[in-house]
Design a protein around this motif. Structure first.
Motif, mmCIF file in Angstrom:
data_model
loop_
_atom_site.group_PDB
_atom_site.id
_atom_site.type_symbol
_atom_site.label_atom_id
_atom_site.label_comp_id
_atom_site.label_asym_id
_atom_site.label_seq_id
_atom_site.Cartn_x
_atom_site.Cartn_y
_atom_site.Cartn_z
ATOM 1 N N ALA A 15 -7.051 -0.733 -25.326
ATOM 2 C CA ALA A 15 -5.552 -1.070 -25.368
ATOM 3 C C ALA A 15 -3.953 -0.317 -25.810
ATOM 4 C CB ALA A 15 -6.076 -2.240 -27.076
ATOM 5 N N ALA A 16 -4.108 0.623 -26.179
ATOM 6 C CA ALA A 16 -3.528 1.396 -27.011
ATOM 7 C C ALA A 16 -2.351 2.377 -26.243
ATOM 8 C CB ALA A 16 -3.773 2.447 -28.284
ATOM 9 N N ALA A 17 -3.552 2.752 -25.128
ATOM 10 C CA ALA A 17 -3.953 3.688 -24.473
ATOM 11 C C ALA A 17 -2.985 3.251 -22.724
ATOM 12 C CB ALA A 17 -5.078 4.696 -23.795
ATOM 13 N N VAL A 18 -3.243 2.305 -23.006
ATOM 14 C CA VAL A 18 -2.874 1.111 -21.693
ATOM 15 C C VAL A 18 -1.299 0.955 -21.607
ATOM 16 C CG1 VAL A 18 -4.786 0.763 -20.042
ATOM 17 C CG2 VAL A 18 -3.817 -1.260 -21.707
ATOM 18 N N ARG A 19 -0.812 0.626 -22.528
ATOM 19 C CA ARG A 19 0.510 0.207 -23.510
ATOM 20 C C ARG A 19 1.549 1.319 -23.435
ATOM 21 N NH1 ARG A 19 1.970 -4.968 -25.376
ATOM 22 N NH2 ARG A 19 -0.181 -6.488 -25.603
ATOM 23 N N LEU A 20 1.132 2.882 -23.789
ATOM 24 C CA LEU A 20 1.674 3.779 -23.783
ATOM 25 C C LEU A 20 1.431 4.217 -22.449
ATOM 26 C CD1 LEU A 20 -0.068 5.150 -27.358
ATOM 27 C CD2 LEU A 20 2.223 4.605 -26.647
ATOM 28 N N ALA A 21 0.549 4.884 -21.966
ATOM 29 C CA ALA A 21 0.777 4.696 -20.125
ATOM 30 C C ALA A 21 2.343 3.856 -19.632
ATOM 31 C CB ALA A 21 -0.434 4.810 -18.891
ATOM 32 N N ALA A 22 2.275 2.691 -19.525
ATOM 33 C CA ALA A 22 3.137 1.811 -19.372
ATOM 34 C C ALA A 22 4.492 2.150 -19.596
ATOM 35 C CB ALA A 22 2.592 0.308 -19.224
ATOM 36 N N ALA A 23 4.163 2.843 -21.240
ATOM 37 C CA ALA A 23 6.051 2.612 -21.389
ATOM 38 C C ALA A 23 6.158 4.301 -21.313
ATOM 39 C CB ALA A 23 5.840 2.470 -23.505
ATOM 40 N N GLY A 24 5.788 4.569 -20.167
ATOM 41 C CA GLY A 24 6.178 6.199 -20.128
ATOM 42 C C GLY A 24 5.428 7.712 -20.133
ATOM 43 N N PRO A 54 -19.624 -7.952 -28.429
ATOM 44 C CA PRO A 54 -18.984 -9.324 -28.382
ATOM 45 C C PRO A 54 -19.125 -10.055 -26.808
ATOM 46 C CG PRO A 54 -17.256 -7.999 -28.754
ATOM 47 C CD PRO A 54 -18.734 -6.939 -28.651
ATOM 48 N N SER A 55 -19.742 -11.240 -27.491
ATOM 49 C CA SER A 55 -20.522 -12.326 -25.853
ATOM 50 C C SER A 55 -19.275 -13.162 -25.698
ATOM 51 C CB SER A 55 -21.268 -12.599 -25.931
ATOM 52 O OG SER A 55 -21.774 -13.137 -27.344
ATOM 53 N N LEU A 56 -18.087 -13.267 -26.391
ATOM 54 C CA LEU A 56 -16.950 -14.485 -26.935
ATOM 55 C C LEU A 56 -15.680 -13.814 -26.559
ATOM 56 C CD1 LEU A 56 -16.981 -17.839 -26.556
ATOM 57 C CD2 LEU A 56 -16.734 -17.418 -29.518
ATOM 58 N N VAL A 57 -15.163 -14.555 -25.385
ATOM 59 C CA VAL A 57 -13.215 -14.303 -25.671
ATOM 60 C C VAL A 57 -12.870 -15.050 -26.456
ATOM 61 C CG1 VAL A 57 -11.551 -13.649 -24.505
ATOM 62 C CG2 VAL A 57 -12.945 -12.798 -23.976
ATOM 63 N N THR A 58 -12.357 -14.628 -27.379
ATOM 64 C CA THR A 58 -11.402 -15.873 -28.507
ATOM 65 C C THR A 58 -9.873 -15.888 -28.100
ATOM 66 O OG1 THR A 58 -11.280 -15.177 -30.966
ATOM 67 C CG2 THR A 58 -13.079 -17.061 -29.926
ATOM 68 N N LEU A 59 -8.558 -16.226 -28.361
ATOM 69 C CA LEU A 59 -7.039 -15.949 -28.029
ATOM 70 C C LEU A 59 -6.893 -15.313 -27.222
ATOM 71 C CD1 LEU A 59 -6.960 -14.906 -31.860
ATOM 72 C CD2 LEU A 59 -6.199 -16.535 -31.116
ATOM 73 N N PRO A 60 -7.534 -16.133 -25.894
ATOM 74 C CA PRO A 60 -6.879 -15.351 -24.834
ATOM 75 C C PRO A 60 -5.872 -14.883 -24.740
ATOM 76 C CG PRO A 60 -7.738 -17.589 -24.343
ATOM 77 C CD PRO A 60 -7.746 -17.767 -26.313
ATOM 78 N N ASP A 61 -4.895 -15.703 -25.189
ATOM 79 C CA ASP A 61 -3.271 -14.700 -24.467
ATOM 80 C C ASP A 61 -3.133 -13.563 -25.465
ATOM 81 O OD1 ASP A 61 -3.745 -16.187 -27.750
ATOM 82 O OD2 ASP A 61 -1.527 -15.692 -27.860
ATOM 83 N N ILE A 62 -3.471 -13.515 -25.996
ATOM 84 C CA ILE A 62 -3.825 -11.649 -26.173
ATOM 85 C C ILE A 62 -4.278 -11.012 -25.335
ATOM 86 C CG2 ILE A 62 -4.807 -9.820 -27.635
ATOM 87 C CD1 ILE A 62 -5.161 -11.613 -30.092
ATOM 88 N N LEU A 63 -5.333 -11.718 -24.562
ATOM 89 C CA LEU A 63 -5.431 -10.753 -23.536
ATOM 90 C C LEU A 63 -4.946 -10.656 -22.369
ATOM 91 C CD1 LEU A 63 -8.221 -9.127 -22.346
ATOM 92 C CD2 LEU A 63 -9.149 -11.014 -21.621
ATOM 93 N N GLU A 64 -4.191 -12.236 -22.539
ATOM 94 C CA GLU A 64 -2.811 -12.300 -20.952
ATOM 95 C C GLU A 64 -2.306 -11.100 -21.474
ATOM 96 O OE1 GLU A 64 -2.929 -16.001 -21.276
ATOM 97 O OE2 GLU A 64 -4.813 -16.727 -20.526
ATOM 98 N N ASP A 65 -1.606 -11.023 -22.624
ATOM 99 C CA ASP A 65 -0.148 -10.262 -23.032
ATOM 100 C C ASP A 65 -0.582 -8.853 -22.769
ATOM 101 O OD1 ASP A 65 2.077 -9.868 -24.438
ATOM 102 O OD2 ASP A 65 0.801 -8.421 -25.442
ATOM 103 N N LEU A 66 -2.164 -8.540 -22.921
ATOM 104 C CA LEU A 66 -2.370 -7.469 -22.413
ATOM 105 C C LEU A 66 -1.928 -6.414 -21.560
ATOM 106 C CD1 LEU A 66 -3.707 -3.946 -23.973
ATOM 107 C CD2 LEU A 66 -6.009 -5.421 -23.684
ATOM 108 N N PHE A 67 -2.869 -6.784 -20.347
ATOM 109 C CA PHE A 67 -2.591 -7.061 -19.504
ATOM 110 C C PHE A 67 -1.064 -6.976 -18.122
ATOM 111 C CE2 PHE A 67 -7.096 -6.978 -19.699
ATOM 112 C CZ PHE A 67 -7.844 -6.302 -18.902
ATOM 113 N N ALA A 68 -1.153 -8.210 -19.160
ATOM 114 C CA ALA A 68 0.449 -8.134 -17.977
ATOM 115 C C ALA A 68 1.593 -7.287 -18.928
ATOM 116 C CB ALA A 68 1.122 -10.001 -19.335
ATOM 117 N N ALA A 69 1.228 -6.214 -19.999
ATOM 118 C CA ALA A 69 2.338 -5.235 -20.507
ATOM 119 C C ALA A 69 1.712 -3.807 -19.206
ATOM 120 C CB ALA A 69 1.620 -4.878 -21.583
ATOM 121 N N THR A 70 0.123 -4.027 -18.456
ATOM 122 C CA THR A 70 0.742 -3.163 -17.636
ATOM 123 C C THR A 70 0.922 -2.975 -16.519
ATOM 124 O OG1 THR A 70 -1.549 -3.543 -17.220
ATOM 125 C CG2 THR A 70 -1.325 -2.560 -18.848
#
Length: 504
Positions: A15-24, A54-70
């Motif tokens: 999660a940190a790596a993809v955000r940092l790569a997207a930030a240049g 993990p076998s369950l995704v909760t708070l899907p907005d956090i996952l959505e925000d992560l991929f949107a940042a990439t």
């Protein structure tokens, strides 16, 4: 362009790596295992595919925000499916509660299963939990625990302290709202999401059931391991790199004490402006970095009670029961005895005699070799692997005997698949420790036992310049949504690459 090294390709590190790569930034990830995911692991055998974490995704907005940042929508890379029934709970008295996946349907379902008025009890509790969530999400979960960050935030109103109840335990809060012992047992279970004891975990953990039930329970078609695969693909697309089968042996510093790179087991040294460690904080400060500051931090991170671990059975099931729910919880007859065993009260840490059993049995053709088969993940809470304390999961015969006991307990509680198991694989806490390099196989790093536990968890920005921590052992804690938030916090602390700032 700054060079950033990430140690570990778990979800927090990715999660940190993809955000940092997207930030240049130029990002390189070093992972000791052969695949990405860390605790979000996958094991495949004879056409059966098992998630091992993990076998369950909760708070899907956090996952959505992560991929949107990439630069992509999560819906374009993952098939997220909301579950109509979040989980089926079987209580010791034989009562069965099918918990709906929609918040509005929950009170009526509880009334139907537990008796009139019980849904209102749970709703009153959830209203309190919602207030706690509203007060804590932005102020605590989504922000770094640094003095400067706290100074930038307006102080919370005094009424917030009363709502959050910082000195009350989760168990204590439940007793205030819930008269039905089964509802109290249901609430106690949510303490296990952080590897904690509900008798000592803070009342603020009431936000866990609220967030799960308000935002829904979700599954990823093909298994949750696909989240790690999708993040790896996004990192590749953004120009980042992952080196697998590569062990990091040290984090190095320059004469001023600032981090300047890492050393690898193969003898290489990798220079870096910044190091992000997706490893247990006790490992980072206790063995990877050797400075006076690290020595002081090593003592501090040993202060909180470590979370407990898990004992996992991966079952290839032929002709599984037709009515088997996706998620099922078979509660222990004595929940307090379970927590006593996990944390070594009334004797040392020990396997729970008759533990609560969690079963994940997705109806997903992508994870089985054919029809009329099931890939079941079975988990019970277990004490950490700690031979020095008398809990040695590598002791001859212990894991196999305990696996047999769990299957017998499942049968006792109405889920007998012993004659249907084609093959099984055991992941004991000792095996989890070896797979994830997590001390003792602690699933969540440190527990949330005690009102100060969250503030004893290491911050994301280390006191060693240039070093940042992500993952379950650092702020804001363990569990899939929180480790993704830790990656976001770290990326925001580091900021965009200079070229990106000037180009903007």
């Amino acid at each position: 362009m700054s060079e950033i090294v990430v140690i570990g390709a778990g979800v927090g590190g990715l999660a940190a790596a993809v955000r940092l790569a997207a930030a240049g930034h130029q990002v390189r990830v070093f992972e000791q295992a052969q695949t990405a995911g860390g605790k979000l692991g996958v094991i495949s055998h004879e056409g059966f595919v098992f998630d091992t974490g993990p076998s369950l995704v909760t708070l899907p907005d956090i996952l959505e925000d992560l991929f949107a940042a990439t630069g992509v929508s999560v819906r374009d890379v993952l098939d997220l499916q909301r579950l109509d029934t979040a989980a089926q709970y079987r209580f010791p008295d034989g009562t069965v509660l099918d918990m709906p996946g929609e918040l509005a349907q929950i009170p009526a379902a509880i009334d139907a299963a537990l008796g009139a008025g019980r849904g209102a009890e749970w709703s009153a509790f959830l209203r309190r939990a919602e207030r706690m969530w509203d007060l804590s999400r932005e102020m605590f979960l989504e922000s770094p625990l640094t003095v400067s960050a706290m100074r930038r935030r307006p102080p919370p109103p005094l009424s917030a302290l009363g709502a959050i109840s910082p000195l009350r335990s989760m168990r204590g809060l439940g007793r205030r709202y819930l008269k039905d012992e089964r509802l109290r047992m249901l609430l106690d279970r949510y303490a296990t999401y952080t590897g904690s004891d509900p008798r000592r975990a803070p009342a603020a953990l009431a936000t866990v059931p609220w967030s799960e039930q308000a935002y829904g329970s979700w599954y990823v078609a093909g298994g949750l391991g696909r989240i790690a695969t999708a993040l790896q693909e996004r990192l590749d697309a953004l120009g980042g790199r992952i080196e697998f089968d590569t062990e990091v042996t040290a984090i190095t510093t320059d004469p001023s004490g600032r981090v300047d790179g890492i050393s690898l087991a193969d003898g290489r040294r990798i220079s870096a402006d910044t190091v992000v460690a997706n490893a247990d904080a006790r490992t980072v400060y206790g063995s990877l970095i050797r400075t006076p500051t690290a020595t002081r931090m090593a003592k501090r991170v040993r202060t909180p009670t470590p979370s407990f671990s898990g004992f996992v059975l991966l079952l290839a099931v032929d002709d599984p029961p037709a009515d088997q729910p996706h998620h099922q919880i078979l509660f222990a007859e004595d929940y307090d005895a379970e927590f006593d065993a996990l944390f070594g009260r009334n004797g040392g840490p020990r396997p729970v005699e008759r533990p609560t059993v969690y079963i994940s049995a997705p109806d997903d053709p992508a994870i089985v070799p054919g029809p009329d088969t099931g890939a079941w993940f079975v988990l019970v809470n277990a004490p950490r692997h700690d031979p020095a304390a008398g809990m040695d999961w590598d002791a001859p015969g212990l894991a196999e005997d305990y696996a047999d006991r769990i299957l017998q307990i499942m049968a006792d509680r109405g889920v007998d698949v012993r004659a249907r198991v084609r093959h099984r694989q055991i992941l004991s806490p000792a095996e989890l420790e070896r797979r994830t390099l997590t001390p003792g196989g602690s699933i969540y790093g440190s527990s949330s036992n005690g009102p100060r536990a969250a503030f004893l968890r290491p911050g994301n920005e280390s006191r060693i310049p240039g070093l940042y921590l992500v993952g379950g052992s650092s702020h804001p804690g363990g569990g899939l949504p929180l480790v993704m938030l830790s990656g976001k916090i770290v990326a925001e602390l580091i900021g965009p690459a200079e070229e990106s700032v000037s180009d903007a």
